[in-house]
Write a protein that holds these residues in place. Structure first.
Motif, short mmCIF file in Angstrom:
data_model
loop_
_atom_site.label_atom_id
_atom_site.label_comp_id
_atom_site.label_asym_id
_atom_site.label_seq_id
_atom_site.Cartn_x
_atom_site.Cartn_y
_atom_site.Cartn_z
N ARG A 1 -15.16 13.04 -3.55
CA ARG A 1 -15.51 13.22 -2.14
C ARG A 1 -15.11 14.63 -1.73
NH1 ARG A 1 -14.63 8.92 2.87
NH2 ARG A 1 -15.68 10.21 4.41
N TYR B 1 -11.30 7.57 3.14
CA TYR B 1 -11.35 6.64 2.01
C TYR B 1 -11.90 7.43 0.82
CZ TYR B 1 -12.77 2.34 -0.52
OH TYR B 1 -12.94 1.34 -1.44
N ARG C 1 -21.65 6.39 -1.48
CA ARG C 1 -21.70 7.02 -0.17
C ARG C 1 -20.42 7.78 0.16
NH1 ARG C 1 -20.47 1.66 0.72
NH2 ARG C 1 -19.14 1.09 2.47
N PHE C 2 -19.38 7.58 -0.63
CA PHE C 2 -18.14 8.34 -0.42
C PHE C 2 -17.98 9.47 -1.44
CE2 PHE C 2 -17.19 3.97 1.15
CZ PHE C 2 -17.08 4.29 2.50
N PRO D 1 -7.90 4.77 -2.76
CA PRO D 1 -6.95 4.82 -1.63
C PRO D 1 -7.54 5.40 -0.36
CG PRO D 1 -6.61 6.69 -3.04
CD PRO D 1 -7.72 5.90 -3.67
N TYR E 1 2.64 3.37 9.78
CA TYR E 1 3.34 3.79 8.55
C TYR E 1 4.83 3.87 8.87
CZ TYR E 1 -1.24 4.92 6.57
OH TYR E 1 -2.54 4.85 6.09
N SER F 1 -2.61 6.63 0.16
CA SER F 1 -2.17 5.26 0.39
C SER F 1 -2.89 4.34 -0.60
CB SER F 1 -2.49 4.87 1.84
OG SER F 1 -1.99 3.60 2.13
N GLU G 1 -2.90 0.71 11.56
CA GLU G 1 -1.86 0.66 10.54
C GLU G 1 -0.72 1.58 10.99
OE1 GLU G 1 -3.86 -0.31 6.34
OE2 GLU G 1 -4.64 1.52 7.23
N GLU H 1 0.89 -1.17 0.00
CA GLU H 1 0.00 0.00 0.00
C GLU H 1 0.92 1.22 0.00
OE1 GLU H 1 -3.51 -2.19 2.68
OE2 GLU H 1 -2.25 -0.66 3.58
N ALA I 1 -4.24 1.73 -3.67
CA ALA I 1 -4.53 0.36 -4.09
C ALA I 1 -3.71 0.09 -5.36
CB ALA I 1 -6.02 0.20 -4.36
N PHE J 1 -11.58 5.91 14.95
CA PHE J 1 -11.55 5.29 13.62
C PHE J 1 -11.15 6.31 12.55
CE2 PHE J 1 -13.85 3.72 9.74
CZ PHE J 1 -13.11 2.56 9.58
N GLY K 1 -7.47 -0.08 8.47
CA GLY K 1 -6.97 -1.37 7.98
C GLY K 1 -8.00 -2.09 7.14
#
Ligand code: THG
Length: 306
Positions: free
Chosen positions: A78, A90, A259-260, A104, A201, A117, A199, A58, A119, A172, A191
């Motif tokens: 977004r 996200y 939704r994002f 990402p 880094y 970060s 996570e 990632e 994909a 979160f 995660g």
């Protein structure tokens, strides 16, 4: 798999191999473990204990400079105006047709410094192209920052032992800075599972194995084990995988990522006009989660590769 310099190892590969990795895939030109004991055994263990995941693949696309925020908003429908430093988000990334280029996690380190970060797609080139083409005052590169994920119901207990109780107070998709053997680490509650976790880094390569070993030793009585993103768990949890569940042929809405998106208010997003147009027409196809009832399915052999 034939080793070559184009297929990158990670700062944790030594630990992954000592833990008996059984299969790898290639993700962002880097090794990503896919199985330790078996996909099913790994699944049950992930839901009961705690795992340490080498998700160095990632990779981060770092944006630095006065136009960093503007550039991030160009990438996604977004609306990021309310996002503060210390937050992760996200973010579906779309091209000028509204097609998905990546999905990402954006990490806002400061007003003028972001990590994206990513994909599995070479997003760096799209972001560099936009920065250059629009003459933006921003530096775009891939720093050597490797996420190590700690996932599972006992992740909080393990992380508190290594980083102190404060790490468990992270909310979160928020991150903080924590010390490990004199080095600053960005740690987020995030995660690629729905079993809870963090996570870390990790900057550079030298702290990779010290951190891996410390987590493994600190979690022995918690039954900590090396793990990896688990196919069964991620499908049950509805976590999408770019390149598997979707590609640049799909809009975020077709992927269930509506939704994002706040396309109306995401002023500056490159794909905004295209997405507003398809929003009027409605998606012509939609990816849906699917559960199959009944007895255990037979093992599917690798006839999928065509
Ligand atoms: N963590 C980090 N980078 C990543 C991933 C990650 N890069 C690659 C890949 N995973 C990107 N894809 C996802 C997909 C889903 C989520 C995160 C990254 C995810 N989704 C939650 C959901 O859909 O419910 C939460 C989203 C939210 O509420 O904002 O976590 O895992 N660093």
């Amino acid at each position: 798999m034939a080793p070559s310099r184009r297929l990158r190892r990670t700062p944790f590969s030594e630990g992954v191999e000592a833990a008996g990795v059984k299969a790898y895939t290639v993700y962002n030109h880097m090794l990503l473990p896919t199985v330790f004991r078996s996909v099913e055994e790994d699944y049950h263990h992930l839901k009961a204990a705690v795992q340490v995941w080498d998700v160095a693949c990632e990779r981060q696309v770092e944006l630095r400079g006065p136009d960093a925020g503007r550039l991030v908003q160009m990438l996604t429908p977004r609306d990021l105006r309310g996002m503060l430093a210390g937050q992760c988000c996200y973010v579906p990334i779309v091209d000028e047709t509204g097609g998905m280029l990546n999905d990402p996690v954006a990490v806002k380190l400061a007003e003028d410094r972001w990590w994206i970060s990513i994909a599995d797609s070479d997003l760096l080139y799209w972001v560099k192209g936009l920065a250059y083409g629009y003459r933006l005052d921003v530096l775009v590169d891939e720093p050597d920052v490797s996420p190590l994920a700690v996932q599972g119901p006992k992740a909080d207990v393990l992380m508190a032992r290594v980083f102190g109780d404060a790490v468990t107070r992270l909310r979160f998709f928020r991150f903080g800075h924590f010390d490990f053997q004199g080095r600053d680490m960005v740690i987020a509650r995030s995660g690629y599972s729905k079993q809870g976790g963090f996570e870390i880094y990790v900057n550079g390569t030298d702290m990779g194995m010290p951190l891996w070993t410390t987590l493994m030793e600190a979690g022995r009585d918690l039954d900590v084990h090396a793990g990896c993103p688990n196919l069964i768990e991620r499908v049950e949890s509805g976590l999408l995988s770019y390149g598997n569940d979707m590609s640049d042929d799909n809009t975020p809405h077709e992927c269930g990522l509506g939704r994002f998106c706040n396309t109306q208010s995401a002023i500056g997003c490159i794909g905004r006009d295209a997405l507003l147009r398809v929003a009027r027409e409605g998606p012509v196809q939609q990816i849906m989660p699917l559960a199959i009832d009944g007895p255990r399915a037979a093992q599917v052999q690798a006839a999928f590769w065509n």
